[in-house]
Each structure stands twice: as C-alpha cells, then as structure tokens.
Design an enzyme around this catalytic site. Structure first.
Site, PDB file in Angstrom:
ATOM      1  N   PHE A 121     -71.520  50.413 -70.605  1.00  0.00           N
ATOM      2  CA  PHE A 121     -71.308  49.283 -69.711  1.00  0.00           C
ATOM      3  C   PHE A 121     -71.173  49.769 -68.261  1.00  0.00           C
ATOM      4  CE2 PHE A 121     -68.250  46.350 -67.568  1.00  0.00           C
ATOM      5  CZ  PHE A 121     -69.128  45.282 -67.453  1.00  0.00           C
ATOM      6  N   LYS A 172     -65.170  58.533 -64.910  1.00  0.00           N
ATOM      7  CA  LYS A 172     -63.799  58.000 -64.971  1.00  0.00           C
ATOM      8  C   LYS A 172     -62.803  59.038 -65.489  1.00  0.00           C
ATOM      9  CE  LYS A 172     -61.410  53.723 -66.103  1.00  0.00           C
ATOM     10  NZ  LYS A 172     -61.531  52.399 -66.708  1.00  0.00           N
TER      11      LYS A 172
END
Ligand SMILES: Cc1ncc(C[n+]2csc(CCOP(=O)(O)OP(=O)(O)O)c2C)c(N)n1
Length: 568
Positions: free
Chosen positions: A121, A171
């Site tokens: 995503f 991340k």
C-alpha cells in the site's frame, strides 16, 4: 570534565530522532511538508520538537515553496512527503529544482524494507522515478547510516552546481534504532566540484577581451547562485563590456545600468539579441545556452568566439562550441579576472551601435484607455513597490511581461520557473520567498490559468498571515498558448480560452484574505496602492486585455536576428 562532543554522539537513537537532530545541526529553520502513513514516525518526532514546519496544502505546493525559500535565502529548502502519492506529487518540483539549479534536501517516506517490491500500500519506486531529476538520491538501508546520508545530502545539494537531493526512508528505518554520529567531514572522492579556474584559460579570456571589437557578457543564474553580482558589475565596468541577461539571471546586473542591454532570447530585447548575433566575443557566465535563449543554434552568435564560465563542466560545449572553456565558480572566476592586467579593447564603435539600437528599438506596447494593459500593471507594480520587491511568477505571458517591465536592479528579487516552465509555481514559491525574507515585500504575479493549479496554498498564506501580495493578470485564457495558436495555428483556439472562472473575490474571502480588483488603469493605481499599504496578504485580480501578445518574439526555429514585433 567538559567535552567538545555534543551529548548525542555515539548515542543510540531512533531514525526519526536522528533526522530531526541532523536538521538541527544543519541549522534548518523551516520544513515544508505533508504527513502520511510512511512518515508518521517522523511527524511524531516533529511534534513538540520546536522545528518550524509548514503544512502545504498539496505536496507540489510544499516543494515549490521550498524552491522559493532556497532561491531567496541561499540555503537548501527542506521537504518531507509521504510514500506513494506524496512522493509522486513532488516530482514536478524536483524536475524544476534540478533544471534551475536550486538546492533542496527532500525526504520521502517509503514502505517498510520487508515489503519493498511487493506493491505494498502506497508503494512507489521513488528512486527509479526521480533518478534523472535529482542531483543525487539515497535509500536508507541501515538506521545508523542516516546521519551520514543527511550530511552528505546537504553537502551535495549546496556545493558545485546546486540541485535537489532525495532521501527515501523506509518506515522501519524511521522507527528503528542505531548509533548517531554527525561528526567528521563529508568524504566523497568521486564528487569534487571545481571552484578555482584554470589559469591558462583565464589568460586566454583576458587576451580575447583585449583583441575583441564587439564583446558581450551573457549573465545567467550562476552569477546569482555564486553571489557574484558585485564582481560582475565591477568586471563589466572595468572592461567596459555590455551585459545581456538570461531570464533566470535577471537582477544579477542592474537593469538600469548603462551597460545593460536587457534580456536575451525568445522575448528578449532587440538590442540584447542583436548584440549576441553580431558579437565577436561572447562571454557566458553561469548560463547554459537554453534553446529559449539561443533560438536556432545554426544562427546563434555566428561571428563570436565563445567563452563559457560554468561550475558544471557538463554544461561546457553541450549546446554551443566553446573556444575558451572555464570551469569554476562565477564569483571566483570574476574575482580573478578583476585582478588581471589585460588591456581593455577599443569598443567605441560597438557602444555607438548598441546605443543606436537601444534608442531605435526599445521595448514597446500600446497603452489604451479602453482596456487595462498587462504591461501597464507591471510598470505600476514596479512603481508601487519601488522596484525592490521579490517577485515570483508562474509561466506564460505574465512571466515574460514581468521579465520585460519590472526592471530588476538588485540580485535575489526574482523567483521564476525558467527551465521546466512550471505553471503553478508562482504562488507557492512566494510562500517560501516570504519565509526566507520576512521584511521584503513579496509579490506573486500569476496568470488566471496557472493560479488555478496551486491556489490551495492560499490556505498557508492565510494560516501564517504571510503578507504575500498576489497579482492575477487575468486575460481569461491560457494566454501564452492562445498567443501561439493565434500566430502559428491560424487562430484556432483549441482549449486555451477560459470564459468560466471562479469569482476570485469570493475565493479570497473564503480564504480570509483581502481581495481587490481592477478593470481600468485608474482602478489599478488604487488597488496597488491599497494592497501595498495593507499589512497582510492581498489577492488582486486585474482584468487585462484578453488578446494582448508578448513582443518582440523569436519564433521557434528562427535565429535571434529574426525577431518579429520589434516595433509597433
Ligand atoms: C504544468 C504546465 N502545464 C502546461 C504548460 C503549458 N503552458 C505554458 S504557458 C501556458 C498558459 C498559461 O496561462 P496562464 O497561467 O493564464 O498565464 P498567461 O499566459 O495567460 O499569462 C500553458 C498552458 C505549462 N507550462 N505548465
């Protein structure tokens, strides 16, 4: 015992904390950004960090603001965008900064390292997408590499020919821990920009200047980026050589100086273009011979020996054959030229010829009592800002009219998208310019077309109460496209007219900004006067002649000597 090392050296730290600490060490005073999933760890650390962050209303607005900040402050603009759509929204700004040599350090979030390549995503291959439009790019693979990478990024963005550097941060790299160290010099053996010119080449230029009869200096943005305006003025005066500007170089030499001939290129002055065409020695300083400046290369400066001073060796000989290549920093090269004891040539006849052209073919437009002329608005803007505002623009006719009629006499007053020609640049770049110089009047001159591409950034102007003055030259059309369709496509105005517009006054009101508009010259005086007396932001809508064209003009494929519209 007192130690010289800051407490954080060698300390275990989270990647996001490292980023913020590194920005502190780089004395970053503003970040332009927009949050999202992949950068949430970074935004969490920004919270309460004391760092000044401007929430753009679209990532494109954020990066153009960073460009305006970089151009006016001389410091790198810092941007944060999230992964996927956040990152792809800054692509235009990266390309814009790359071609106009603006220093940026741009952080993009990325999906976690474990899912890169799985179409996760909001995953986009940002390095792949942006590789050709960044000066350099990194993806962080180890948390403890982050400080070194950031330090290198600031170094690369600001040295040599400035440009955008991108750091993609998965991340897990923003969340994980590592050892923080910001000490030590940047060590990049493969990247050593040349600042000091080769002495032999400098001597060759000195000799060429003495031998020349018709020399011209073509001064570009490199002079501004190197802060070499004073040296340029001293050198031109010392040698009595006339100066022509590129679009991006405006202001690096005073436009009202007797040696100044105006802007060269597609909408340049007759004198500037003919001076290049007839010159026997063309000294380009920090300019890159863009096709908008040269016109048809076959006819470009056909009689001139070309000397090219540029910090980027890749520029030399790229578009025009160069007899005297000088790789170096514009300010440094000019300082060295000033110390040479070469004799000035005899340019008396040349100056007489140039003065004759200036007299015979000045910039012109026909004023009207029926309809407000856009050139008149720019002249009035000059008058009501004492010619000393920082002016940003979008791209199109209004951009050319500002370049022609604002008369930039000082460096660092001009922010425009020259190379990429990005509509939507003017308003957001004004935000960055105002933050870079809080005391100056900053005016964004935009077309009604380009304004509608990034007008959401009025939200930032209102939120920060930035006193930016916005001038819409509203011709109810995509004026420059309409002009080309009129001249080259038999007036077939395919999708270039905008009869339906929002009510810009209501738009101003919706954003809590003062709105003023004018249809006549008299109203234009009143509007500009009131706007300049207003402390906060103002949105001005000038209804200007819808069919006005920008002249003179060098048509595509033509040489600089084949201008049309040089006289009424
Ligand atoms: C993002 C982008 N899309 C398209 C263009 C092509 N283009 C160049 S000038 C122009 C018209 C600009 O119209 P407007 O903003 O109203 O300014 P004007 O020319 O009327 O002053 C267009 C569409 C561009 N430069 N940038």
């Amino acid at each position: 015992m007192q130690t010289k090392e800051p407490a954080s050296i060698g300390k275990q730290m989270n990647g996001s904390d490292m980023l913020i600490e590194s920005l502190r060490r780089e004395n970053v005073d503003v970040i332009f950004g927009y949050p999202g999933g992949a950068v949430l760890p970074i935004y969490d650390k920004l919270y309460g960090s004391g760092m000044f962050h401007v929430l753009a209303r679209h990532e494109q607005g954020g990066i153009h603001a960073a460009e305006g900040y970089a151009r006016i402050s001389g410091k790198p603009g810092v941007v944060i965008a999230t992964s996927g759509p956040g990152a792809t929204n800054i692509v235009t700004g990266l390309a814009d900064a790359m071609i106009d040599s603006l220093p940026l350090v741009v952080f993009t979030g990325q999906v976690a390292s474990s899912v890169i390549g799985s179409d996760a995503f909001q995953e986009a291959d940002v390095l792949g997408i942006t590789m050709p439009i960044t000066k350099h790019s990194y993806q962080v693979r180890k948390v403890s590499d982050l400080p070194r990478i950031i330090k290198e990024a600031f170094h690369i963005a600001t040295t040599g020919r400035p440009g955008p550097v991108l750091i993609d941060i998965p991340k897990d790299m923003a969340q994980g821990d590592g050892e923080f160290s910001y000490e030590g010099e940047v060590n990049l053996p493969g990247y050593q920009p040349t600042y000091t010119p080769n002495q032999l080449q400098v001597k060759k230029l000195v000799e060429a200047v003495t031998a020349a009869k018709k020399p011209v200096i073509l001064a570009g943005a490199g002079v501004l980026l190197s802060k070499g305006s004073e040296e340029l003025k001293n050198y031109a005066e010392q040698q009595n050589i006339p100066v022509v500007n590129t679009l991006l170089g405006l202001g690096c030499f005073p436009a009202d100086h007797p040696l100044h001939l105006g802007m060269a290129g597609m909408h340049g002055t007759y004198t500037a273009n003919m001076a290049i065409y007839e010159s026997d020695l063309l000294i380009s300083i920090g300019a890159r011979f863009d096709d908008r400046v040269t016109g048809n290369l076959k006819h470009f400066a056909p009689n001139a020996k070309i000397a090219h001073i540029d910090i980027d060796p890749a520029e030399i000989g790229k578009n025009v054959p160069t007899k005297i290549p000088i790789v170096g920093d514009a300010k440094e090269v000019l300082s060295q030229l000033l110390l040479q004891d070469g004799e000035t040539g005899d340019y008396t006849k040349w100056h007489e010829k140039l003065a004759g052209w200036k007299q015979e073919y000045p910039l012109w437009y026909e004023n009207s009592s029926e309809v407000l002329k856009p050139q008149k608005v720019i002249e009035l803007l000059h008058q009501y800002t004492d010619g000393d505002a920082v002016v940003t623009t979008d791209v199109g006719q209004h951009q050319m009219w500002v370049a022609q009629y604002y008369t930039f006499n000082n460096p660092d007053r001009w922010v425009t998208s020259g190379g990429l020609g990005t509509m939507g640049f003017g308003l957001p770049s004004a935000i960055g310019a105002q933050l870079a110089n809080k005391d100056k009047t900053v005016v964004a001159v935009v077309g009604d077309g380009g304004f509608q591409m990034t007008l959401q950034e009025l939200g930032v102007i209102h939120e920060l109460n930035l006193p930016v003055k916005v001038v819409i030259l509203n011709n109810h059309s995509l004026g420059m496209v309409r002009q080309w369709q009129e001249i080259f496509y038999e007036e077939r105005y395919s999708h270039s007219l905008i009869p339906n517009q929002p009510d810009f006054m209501k738009l101003a009101e919706a954003y809590g900004i003062k709105g003023l508009q004018a249809k006549t010259e008299e109203e234009a005086h009143a509007v500009l006067k009131e706007a300049m007396e207003t402390d906060g932001p103002v949105l001005m809508n000038f209804f200007v002649a819808p069919k006005e064209n920008v002249y003179p003009m060098v048509a595509p494929g033509k040489g600089l000597h084949e201008m049309v519209g040089v006289k009424p």
